[in-house]
Design a protein around this motif. Structure first.
Motif, PDB file in Angstrom:
ATOM      1  N   UNK A   1      69.799 -23.960   7.362  1.00 25.81           N
ATOM      2  CA  UNK A   1      70.656 -24.748   8.233  1.00 25.81           C
ATOM      3  C   UNK A   1      70.068 -26.110   8.558  1.00 25.81           C
ATOM      4  N   UNK A   2      70.201 -26.526   9.822  1.00 28.33           N
ATOM      5  CA  UNK A   2      69.716 -27.835  10.246  1.00 28.33           C
ATOM      6  C   UNK A   2      68.199 -27.933  10.173  1.00 28.33           C
ATOM      7  N   UNK A   3      67.509 -26.803  10.363  1.00 27.63           N
ATOM      8  CA  UNK A   3      66.044 -26.835  10.293  1.00 27.63           C
ATOM      9  C   UNK A   3      65.574 -27.280   8.915  1.00 27.63           C
ATOM     10  N   UNK A   4      66.173 -26.716   7.868  1.00 24.32           N
ATOM     11  CA  UNK A   4      65.793 -27.105   6.511  1.00 24.32           C
ATOM     12  C   UNK A   4      66.258 -28.511   6.189  1.00 24.32           C
ATOM     13  N   UNK A   5      67.459 -28.881   6.655  1.00 23.67           N
ATOM     14  CA  UNK A   5      67.980 -30.218   6.359  1.00 23.67           C
ATOM     15  C   UNK A   5      67.106 -31.295   6.990  1.00 23.67           C
ATOM     16  N   UNK A   6      66.652 -31.069   8.213  1.00 18.60           N
ATOM     17  CA  UNK A   6      65.785 -32.038   8.869  1.00 18.60           C
ATOM     18  C   UNK A   6      64.407 -32.086   8.216  1.00 18.60           C
ATOM     19  N   UNK A   7      63.937 -30.951   7.767  1.00 22.09           N
ATOM     20  CA  UNK A   7      62.602 -30.885   7.171  1.00 22.09           C
ATOM     21  C   UNK A   7      62.564 -31.576   5.804  1.00 22.09           C
ATOM     22  N   UNK A   8      63.629 -31.387   5.014  1.00 24.63           N
ATOM     23  CA  UNK A   8      63.621 -31.866   3.637  1.00 24.63           C
ATOM     24  C   UNK A   8      64.552 -33.052   3.391  1.00 24.63           C
ATOM     25  N   UNK A   9      65.348 -33.416   4.378  1.00 14.47           N
ATOM     26  CA  UNK A   9      66.207 -34.580   4.228  1.00 14.47           C
ATOM     27  C   UNK A   9      67.482 -34.342   3.460  1.00 14.47           C
ATOM     28  N   UNK A  10      67.778 -33.086   3.150  1.00 12.27           N
ATOM     29  CA  UNK A  10      68.994 -32.756   2.413  1.00 12.27           C
ATOM     30  C   UNK A  10      69.301 -31.282   2.681  1.00 12.27           C
ATOM     31  N   UNK A  11      70.577 -30.868   2.628  1.00 14.18           N
ATOM     32  CA  UNK A  11      70.925 -29.510   3.029  1.00 14.18           C
ATOM     33  C   UNK A  11      70.655 -28.457   1.956  1.00 14.18           C
ATOM     34  N   UNK A  12      70.546 -27.238   2.417  1.00 17.26           N
ATOM     35  CA  UNK A  12      70.530 -26.057   1.550  1.00 17.26           C
ATOM     36  C   UNK A  12      71.954 -25.505   1.566  1.00 17.26           C
ATOM     37  N   UNK A  13      72.586 -25.410   0.387  1.00 12.29           N
ATOM     38  CA  UNK A  13      73.969 -24.977   0.292  1.00 12.29           C
ATOM     39  C   UNK A  13      74.104 -23.763  -0.607  1.00 12.29           C
ATOM     40  N   UNK A  14      75.160 -22.973  -0.365  1.00 11.44           N
ATOM     41  CA  UNK A  14      75.589 -21.948  -1.306  1.00 11.44           C
ATOM     42  C   UNK A  14      77.028 -22.281  -1.680  1.00 11.44           C
ATOM     43  N   UNK A  15      77.355 -22.123  -2.957  1.00  6.07           N
ATOM     44  CA  UNK A  15      78.655 -22.580  -3.437  1.00  6.07           C
ATOM     45  C   UNK A  15      79.084 -21.768  -4.642  1.00  6.07           C
ATOM     46  N   UNK A  16      80.336 -21.884  -5.010  1.00  4.70           N
ATOM     47  CA  UNK A  16      80.823 -21.319  -6.258  1.00  4.70           C
ATOM     48  C   UNK A  16      80.430 -22.271  -7.385  1.00  4.70           C
ATOM     49  N   UNK A  17      79.943 -21.714  -8.468  1.00  2.00           N
ATOM     50  CA  UNK A  17      79.534 -22.537  -9.604  1.00  2.00           C
ATOM     51  C   UNK A  17      80.675 -23.456 -10.067  1.00  2.00           C
ATOM     52  N   UNK A  18      81.894 -22.915 -10.064  1.00  2.00           N
ATOM     53  CA  UNK A  18      83.036 -23.719 -10.493  1.00  2.00           C
ATOM     54  C   UNK A  18      83.273 -24.926  -9.606  1.00  2.00           C
TER      55      UNK A  18
END
Length: 399
Positions: free
Chosen positions: A91-108
């Protein structure tokens, strides 16, 4: 002076991302796809910050985020009793730490965003229904030979990239049959949409804002939301015999239940509807020679397909795309060391990710005293340290 023309075989994630990275640097790109129509296929994937940072740079992250989910954490649970072992904050913790979000998505959804951006760029020409039949390195560049429908074509370019996936014909021709091999595991996949009768039970089991990993001595099950939370992606990995090299083999309830023997009844119930699952073999690529004949390179799964236990297959292809585009720019500007340097740096990175995937598999499939020690270590470390352990992976920057 006009930029060189780069030929790219394969319009999957690595190929489409590479075409965009090249075009953003002013190259002309000819992108060739075997399928007559580029359409959605596959299931879910995880996009860690090292990948989304590149998607942001090439201008497609906003389109991907429209249909993706930003999970709040990865939760590790024991498959036998559903007890939580550890949680890695995202979530926001990872986004703030690395400067970009962690996402899960459909490959398509990811591929659609990449291909739409490629179609909108006048420097990229896309040819579908193309089947490569050969290639030839010439004094002036490279000639790609193929068939499009009943028409035979010979296309000229300055460099050729094989981004045509794990069962790449080009990789097989360049590296030999043994470059690609079955890794001894089978992946079973299905998705459950919100109008599916199984939705309510699954939602109560896993929530809709995190990645759940259920650990078992012989196998493990990953579940997370996709399609803006309107569906769940489920993928189970276990040992098995090689099924045909395709993505949509039928699965059987017996195979899946055998792999998860002793798991909690709520998990086993997910395997009852075997017709909803597909099975595909987990293949990998061996060897680290991705530059060939001074005019050809391999990227993505064609170069280094890996087991999915680090959830980095798509991310490594996206990293390849960005870094090779930069190396090619230097190469055509006269830096003869650019491409060998790219290969050396990517080799180090890929080897480390593959080692992490192997470690995850051993840890997630542990049993007895080893599983007890694993759980103890994870609890002692705690959430913040577990996330910090991923800095080398998620915090990587292409510069």
């Amino acid at each position: 002076m006009d930029k060189p023309t780069i030929l790219v075989s394969g319009a999957g994630i690595a190929g489409a991302a590479f075409a965009l990275c090249l075009a953003r640097r002013g190259f002309r790109v000819r992108l060739f796809e075997r399928a007559p129509i580029i359409h959605e296929f596959g299931a879910g994937l995880q996009l860690s910050p090292n990948a989304t940072a590149i998607l942001k740079r090439v201008g497609v992250l906003d389109a991907v985020e429209k249909n993706a989910v930003q999970p709040q954490s990865v939760v590790l649970k024991t498959a036998s009793n559903l007890q939580q072992v550890a949680e890695v904050p995202l979530g926001k913790a990872a986004e703030q730490r690395y400067g970009s979000p962690y996402l899960v998505a459909h490959r398509g959804d990811l591929q659609t965003a990449l291909v739409n951006a490629a179609k909108a760029d006048e420097r990229i020409e896309i040819t579908t229904g193309w089947r490569t039949t050969g290639f030839e390195v010439t004094p002036r560049g490279i000639s790609l030979v193929g068939e499009c429908g009943e028409e035979k074509r010979d296309v000229q370019g300055d460099f050729l990239i094989a981004a045509d996936g794990i069962w790449s014909p080009l990789a097989r021709d360049l590296c030999g049959e043994r470059h690609q091999c079955f890794m001894g595991f089978v992946a079973w996949r299905r998705s459950i949409a919100e109008d599916d009768p199984a939705w309510t039970e699954l939602h109560s089991l896993v929530g809709n804002d995190r990645v759940n990993a259920f650990l078992h001595p012989k196998a493990h099950l990953i579940c997370y939301p996709i399609r803006s939370g309107r569906a769940f992606n489920l993928v189970a990995f276990g040992p098995g015999h090689a099924v045909p090299p395709q993505w949509d083999n039928p699965a059987t309830a017996t195979e899946m239940k055998d792999a998860f023997a002793g798991a909690h009844a709520r998990l086993l119930a997910l395997f009852e509807e075997a017709a909803a699952w597909t099975a595909w073999p987990v293949w990998g690529a061996v060897g680290y020679e991705w530059l060939h004949r001074d005019r050809i390179a391999l990227i993505g799964d064609a170069a280094h397909a890996m087991t999915p236990f680090a959830a980095q297959g798509a991310a490594m292809g996206i990293e390849d795309a960005y870094t090779l585009a930069a190396a090619l720019q230097l190469h055509f500007e006269g830096n003869e060391a650019a491409l060998p340097h790219w290969q050396a740096q990517r080799r180090k990175r890929i080897m480390r990710v593959k080692k992490r995937a192997k470690l995850n598999r051993l840890a997630w499939h542990a049993t007895g005293p080893i599983a007890f020690a694993r759980d103890l270590v994870l609890r002692i470390k705690g959430p913040d340290k577990l996330l910090a352990d991923m800095d080398w992976l998620y915090g990587w920057k292409p510069d």
